[in-house]
Design an enzyme around this catalytic site. Structure first.
Site, short mmCIF file in Angstrom:
data_model
loop_
_atom_site.label_atom_id
_atom_site.label_comp_id
_atom_site.label_asym_id
_atom_site.label_seq_id
_atom_site.Cartn_x
_atom_site.Cartn_y
_atom_site.Cartn_z
CE LYS A 68 -10.84 15.20 35.84
NZ LYS A 68 -10.78 16.29 34.89
CB CYS A 116 -24.07 12.82 24.97
SG CYS A 116 -25.48 12.90 26.07
CB CYS A 174 -31.07 13.33 20.67
SG CYS A 174 -30.61 13.98 22.28
CB CYS A 183 -27.65 9.63 19.73
SG CYS A 183 -27.09 8.59 21.08
CB CYS A 217 -31.63 8.05 25.22
SG CYS A 217 -31.13 9.43 26.27
#
Ligand code: SF4
Length: 361
Positions: free
Chosen positions: A248, A318, A325, A328, A334
């Site tokens: 990463k 999120c 949600c 969102c 989703c």
């Protein structure tokens, strides 16, 4: 019935075809980028399988970001004489069947390579819309904000590397504060090598695993001094040899320090979000799996944006627990929004979960 590609001639395999057949047969020569087959060696460092073993590598993009890397022995027959006898003894029927099987593998593989998540473009654009203000912690305290932009290029690159080493298991504001203290103290390869471990520990505290990070920073800095003239390596494979540097970080270092997009940097936010949005063919178990899954289908021109976009989205919307949600823009497309809404609003009837998001806020 599976169709056979008009371009396929049994017995004549291009490099890509060979690799795909090899992969389908259970070999390790899958279509992956250079970082995808990374394994940890007994010393805890990331490396390519076979690295250090002297095994030859057949790669058509060696040294290129995102290039394929396939072990030569994975492609070559392991028992050539027996295979040759087998081919000579095979009937024309079995030869034909083998050719059809190979064609079927190729056809299926080509179909799979076109896989992309349902609605991902709309979801992506919605996330861009939600992130357009750029006011998440990563926007003003992430790795791109932690280094001295007036320093010499090699010093900037060193600071980028260090900020990313500090950032694992640590919130952005903690990393940012530690980097500020280090910079105020003088943050160069020479100053860190001269610094007592105790002083370094005090400066970076309370970043996560600060004791281990003191050790890794000292070891890495000594390697940079000895092997890279005080600069940092400019390849993923070399970065991954440094103590305390994982995939990463390495991909982010390549992007920020060298302006070279070598892969998608996937942290826990990105990993969580791609599983919630089902941006992988099957659920992924860790960030490295998520990275491979994303890189299989995501257009390369979006790779550099992915980390910044999704990390901020994960910090603000999120969330790991109780994602927002209801507010969102992706809530209607989703795959996991309904479950999340039920968990956070257990008393709501199913119909109320379909209300426009503004009314839920
Ligand atoms: S609807 Fe919920 S789970 Fe889905 S992307 Fe938005 S915040 Fe995340």
């Amino acid at each position: 019935m599976t169709s056979i590609s008009p371009y396929f001639t049994p017995g004549v395999l291009t490099r890509n075809m060979s690799r795909r057949v090899c992969a389908a047969a259970g070999g390790r020569g899958r279509d992956r980028d250079r970082g995808s087959n990374l394994v940890k060696n007994p010393g805890g460092r990331w490396q390519q399988p076979g690295e250090g073993s002297g095994r030859p590598v057949c790669s058509d993009a060696a040294g290129q970001p995102g290039g394929d890397s396939v072990q030569a022995e994975d492609c070559a027959p392991t028992n050539a004489p027996r295979q040759k006898r087998g081919r000579l003894q095979a009937s024309s029927k079995s030869t034909k069947a083998t050719g059809q099987a190979q064609a079927a593998v190729l056809s299926a593989d080509e179909t799979n390579s076109k896989w992309e998540p349902k609605d991902w473009r709309e979801q992506w654009n919605n996330i861009r819309e939600m992130r357009k203000v750029r006011d998440a912690p990563v926007d003003h305290m992430g790795a791109e904000q932690c280094f001295d932009k007036t320093a010499a290029p090699e010093v900037m690159r060193y600071q980028v590397l260090l900020s990313l080493m500090l950032s694992s298991q640590t919130r952005d504001h903690v990393t940012f504060a530690a980097m500020k203290k280090l910079r105020d103290h003088g943050l160069t390869v020479e100053s860190i090598l001269k610094m007592e471990d105790k002083t370094l520990g005090e400066l970076i505290y309370p970043v996560g695993f600060w004791r281990s990070k003191v050790k890794y920073i000292k070891q890495t800095t000594a390697i940079l001094k000895e092997q890279y003239s005080g600069d940092i390596p400019n390849s993923i494979s070399e970065l991954l040899k440094l103590p305390g540097v994982g995939p990463k970080m390495a991909h982010l270092v390549m992007k920020i320090a060298w302006n070279n997009v070598s892969g998608i940097s996937v942290d826990t936010h990105v990993h969580r979000i791609i599983n919630r949005l089902k941006w992988a063919k099957k659920e992924t178990k860790n960030p490295e799996e998520s990275r491979r899954a994303l890189e299989e289908w995501m257009p390369r021109e979006l790779w550099s944006e992915t980390n910044w976009l999704l990390v901020g989205f994960g910090q603000q919307m999120c969330l790991p627990v109780n994602p927002r949600c209801a507010g969102c823009l992706n809530r209607d497309i989703c795959p996991t929004a309904k479950n999340n809404l039920r968990k956070t609003n257990p008393g709501l009837p199913p119909s109320s979960l379909r209300q426009p998001c503004q009314q839920q806020q």
